[in-house]
Scaffold this motif. Sequence first.
Motif, short mmCIF file in Angstrom:
data_model
loop_
_atom_site.label_atom_id
_atom_site.label_comp_id
_atom_site.label_asym_id
_atom_site.label_seq_id
_atom_site.Cartn_x
_atom_site.Cartn_y
_atom_site.Cartn_z
N PRO A 58 21.39 -48.13 -27.36
CA PRO A 58 22.02 -47.67 -28.59
C PRO A 58 21.38 -46.37 -29.06
N PRO A 59 22.16 -45.53 -29.75
CA PRO A 59 21.59 -44.29 -30.27
C PRO A 59 20.44 -44.57 -31.23
N GLY A 60 19.46 -43.70 -31.22
CA GLY A 60 18.35 -43.78 -32.17
C GLY A 60 18.57 -42.77 -33.28
N ALA A 61 18.03 -43.04 -34.45
CA ALA A 61 18.19 -42.11 -35.57
C ALA A 61 16.99 -42.21 -36.50
N SER A 62 16.63 -41.06 -37.07
CA SER A 62 15.64 -41.02 -38.13
C SER A 62 16.15 -40.03 -39.17
N ALA A 63 15.65 -40.17 -40.38
CA ALA A 63 16.12 -39.34 -41.48
C ALA A 63 14.94 -38.90 -42.35
N ALA A 64 15.04 -37.68 -42.84
CA ALA A 64 14.06 -37.15 -43.80
C ALA A 64 14.85 -36.69 -45.03
N VAL A 65 14.69 -37.42 -46.14
CA VAL A 65 15.44 -37.13 -47.37
C VAL A 65 14.54 -36.36 -48.33
N ARG A 66 15.07 -35.24 -48.81
CA ARG A 66 14.34 -34.41 -49.79
C ARG A 66 15.34 -33.80 -50.76
N SER A 67 15.16 -34.04 -52.02
CA SER A 67 15.94 -33.40 -53.10
C SER A 67 17.44 -33.42 -52.87
N SER B 199 19.09 -33.86 -50.18
CA SER B 199 19.49 -33.36 -48.88
C SER B 199 18.81 -34.21 -47.80
N VAL B 200 19.40 -34.26 -46.62
CA VAL B 200 18.82 -35.05 -45.54
C VAL B 200 18.85 -34.25 -44.24
#
Length: 110
Positions: free
Chosen positions: A39-48, A50-51
């Motif tokens: 399965p696809p992998g995903a990570s996220a960085a959320v700031r103000s 926005s991602v």
Amino acid sequence: MRGATVIPERVVARIAAQAARTAQSRRAALPPGRSGPAPPGASAAVRSGSVRLRLSMDLPYPTDIPRVCERIQRDVAERVAELTGLRVGEVTLTVRRLVTAAGANRGRVR
């Protein structure tokens, strides 16, 4: 001014992973295999509000890799923005491996 709702990065990453699975099946259907594609992998960085997203997935070969990657990135960005209300500033896609169909060259004549 009302307080902004903060969506945890892990939640955004799960949404992105699901969107990537959907985009992968629409844009780059992988051939069935013994164990199937990871399965696809995903990570996220959320700031103000926005991602920035990082995705990793397998793609079929042969395919137009740049075009398929661009479409998957766009599909995921649109879906994540729609579901979270966040502005998607960047989607980085890493191709983990290229998957060929077993016997894809059978029947080819030179």
